[in-house]
Scaffold this motif. Structure first.
Motif, short mmCIF file in Angstrom:
data_model
loop_
_atom_site.label_atom_id
_atom_site.label_comp_id
_atom_site.label_asym_id
_atom_site.label_seq_id
_atom_site.Cartn_x
_atom_site.Cartn_y
_atom_site.Cartn_z
N ARG A 77 0.85 -1.19 0.00
CA ARG A 77 0.00 0.00 0.00
C ARG A 77 0.89 1.25 0.00
O ARG A 77 2.12 1.13 -0.02
N GLY A 122 1.22 1.98 4.58
CA GLY A 122 -0.20 1.87 4.90
C GLY A 122 -0.68 0.46 5.12
O GLY A 122 -1.82 0.25 5.54
N ASP A 123 0.17 -0.52 4.85
CA ASP A 123 -0.21 -1.90 5.14
C ASP A 123 0.19 -2.30 6.56
O ASP A 123 0.27 -3.47 6.89
N ASP A 124 0.46 -1.29 7.38
CA ASP A 124 0.73 -1.48 8.80
C ASP A 124 2.11 -2.08 9.09
O ASP A 124 2.36 -2.48 10.22
N ARG A 184 -2.91 -5.50 13.07
CA ARG A 184 -3.72 -4.44 12.49
C ARG A 184 -4.29 -3.48 13.49
O ARG A 184 -4.83 -2.47 13.13
N THR A 213 -1.97 1.24 13.69
CA THR A 213 -1.59 1.79 12.40
C THR A 213 -0.89 3.10 12.68
O THR A 213 -1.35 3.91 13.46
N HIS A 236 1.54 6.46 11.31
CA HIS A 236 2.36 7.20 10.38
C HIS A 236 3.71 7.29 11.07
O HIS A 236 3.86 8.00 12.02
N GLU A 295 -6.18 6.54 9.15
CA GLU A 295 -5.19 5.49 8.87
C GLU A 295 -5.90 4.24 8.39
O GLU A 295 -6.82 3.80 8.99
#
Lengths: 201, 254
Positions: B158, B177-179, B207, B210, B212, B254
């Motif tokens: 992602r 973004g895929d953690d 999951r 998440t 940034h 997120e």
């Protein structure tokens, strides 16, 4: 709002027959057993059923979105109807007094769910290639899914390839979380989105 | 205690960075512009440049480690570089190649290379070539050219939101973004002009979390880890607790 008083962009849209209600299985009726989310379930939600797992039932943390989506895996989905295809079929079109399903903008076959990987992908088809509502429709679908699904889900909402003149630009906006957040901070736009998502009487 | 408020941007300010000298501050915004501010001994700030080179939202700005060279990343799929030329700040290079929004950039320790990460799920490494370079890379005038020398694709599923280049070990870390957090190291045998990187660590924390990734936190955790051999290892369980404390989501989306 859009369409109010002005000429409609697509005055004579094709109207598609709504699919019948999905029969409920015994397993789904049993609240003790966990429901996994599968492909066919996102499409179809019954108005009224939604309130069982809709805003207010989840935990806080989505305040700005106007809904409370549930957290993580720990929460079991009690409703068989809290599923992506289920959820989006009855979103209203911004211009016509019809749902996205009736206009074939969303179709069950274009919803792909992978519960194990926590991904949902929705392709939507604007009624005409220059539809100026495409971003708004995509945004409504995205917001509906965010408000209804557990936070673990990664969402991908994009235009059915080949069906819109600006599909790249629209898809890019819908995929950009900052752009989406900024759009929904616009109170007028948020109001229009909420109108699309409100249940019709 | 807030000493000053800098106004001017017409939309959300996305990133802010101090130059190594401490006298310059760069900001960038959804209004597509990059601003450079100068601060004097009395802590007075003055905007010395408004750079309107990007055509879309600017996501991130970062300074070169030892020169007054500024890099910016944008929704317009490019990275741009700026420096001062005869008292005016100008855009001196545009790095094209990414196929979607560039979310972040990072210089390596020496500042000869830059890494960028993108919504196109790749990390690209760019290298600076001065005029008259021996590799024969063309430059216009006195400005160096930046050329893409490595494209890390196929690792991320992602959007990649952040990239950090450890100035101690040379490792590249990414936040996706895929953690997952991924760490890449340059292969020792590879040609510096065509470097290759291998994935050495990959953590999917599950999951529920998440992030940034604040890449400087990752770098700190690498440096703080005492090395067993020569190379510090990233300990993810400890790292995750560091990050959970130190990092906050940029956006609730997120």
């Amino acid at each position: 709002g859009p369409g109010g008083g002005a000429a409609l962009e697509n005055a004579n849209p094709l109207i598609y027959r709504r699919s019948g209600e999905r029969p409920v299985t015994a397993r789904e009726e049993d609240d003790e057993l966990p429901d996994s989310i599968d492909d066919r379930e996102i499409f179809d939600i019954l108005p009224g059923r939604e309130s069982r797992a809709g805003p207010g039932r989840g935990r806080a943390g989505r305040g700005r979105w106007g809904g409370g989506a549930k957290q993580g895996r720990a929460v079991q989905l009690r409703s068989a109807f809290l599923n992506p295809a289920h959820l989006i079929r009855s979103i209203n079109d911004p211009e016509h007094p019809l749902t996205l399903e009736e206009l074939n903008v969303v179709e069950q076959v274009r919803v792909k769910v992978n519960d194990a990987e926590s991904t949902v992908a929705v392709e939507f088809t604007p009624t005409i290639p220059h539809c100026s509502m495409a971003t708004l429709i995509g945004l409504s679908i995205k917001v509906k899914l965010i408000r209804s699904l557990p936070e673990r889900f990664k969402l991908d909402v994009h235009i059915t390839p080949g069906t819109h003149a600006s599909e790249h630009a629209v898809n890019k906006q819908l995929a950009d979380k900052e752009r989406v957040a900024a759009a929904l901070e616009n109170s007028h736009l948020l109001e229009v989105v909420n109108q699309c998502l409100s249940a019709r009487s | 205690q807030c000493v000053t408020t800098l106004e001017g941007h017409e939309n959300e300010v996305k990133s802010v960075a101090w130059a190594p000298s401490g006298t310059l501050l760069a900001t960038c915004s959804r209004d597509k512009s990059v601003w450079v501010w100068e601060v004097d001994e009395e802590e007075e700030y003055e905007c010395v440049s408004v750079l309107n080179s990007h055509t879309q939202d600017v996501k991130h700005v970062v300074w070169h480690p030892n020169q007054e060279l500024l890099a910016s990343a944008s929704y317009d799929d490019t990275v741009k570089l700026y420096h001062e030329e005869e008292d005016d700040w100008v855009c001196c290079a545009t790095l094209e190649g990414h196929e979607s929004t560039v979310w972040s950039v990072a210089f390596d320790r020496g500042g000869e290379r830059l890494a960028s990460c993108s919504d196109d799920k790749t990390v690209r490494v760019w290298r600076r070539y001065e005029p008259g370079n021996e590799e024969g890379v063309a430059c216009s005038g006195t400005d160096p050219t930046w050329k893409c020398v490595c494209n890390l694709s196929g690792y991320h599923t992602r959007t990649i939101y952040d990239v950090a280049w450890c100035h101690l070990t040379g490792a590249l870390a990414t936040a996706c973004g895929d953690d997952a957090i991924r760490v890449f190291e340059e292969n020792a045998a590879s040609d510096p002009r065509q470097p290759t990187f291998g994935l050495t660590a990959h953590n999917s924390p599950g999951r529920a979390v998440t992030l940034h990734c604040s890449a400087s936190v990752l770098r700190t955790s690498v440096e703080a880890e005492p090395s067993r051999k020569k190379r510090p290892r990233v300990s993810f369980s400890r790292h995750m607790s560091l990050m959970a404390r130190a990092v906050f989501p940029v956006s609730f989306l997120e």
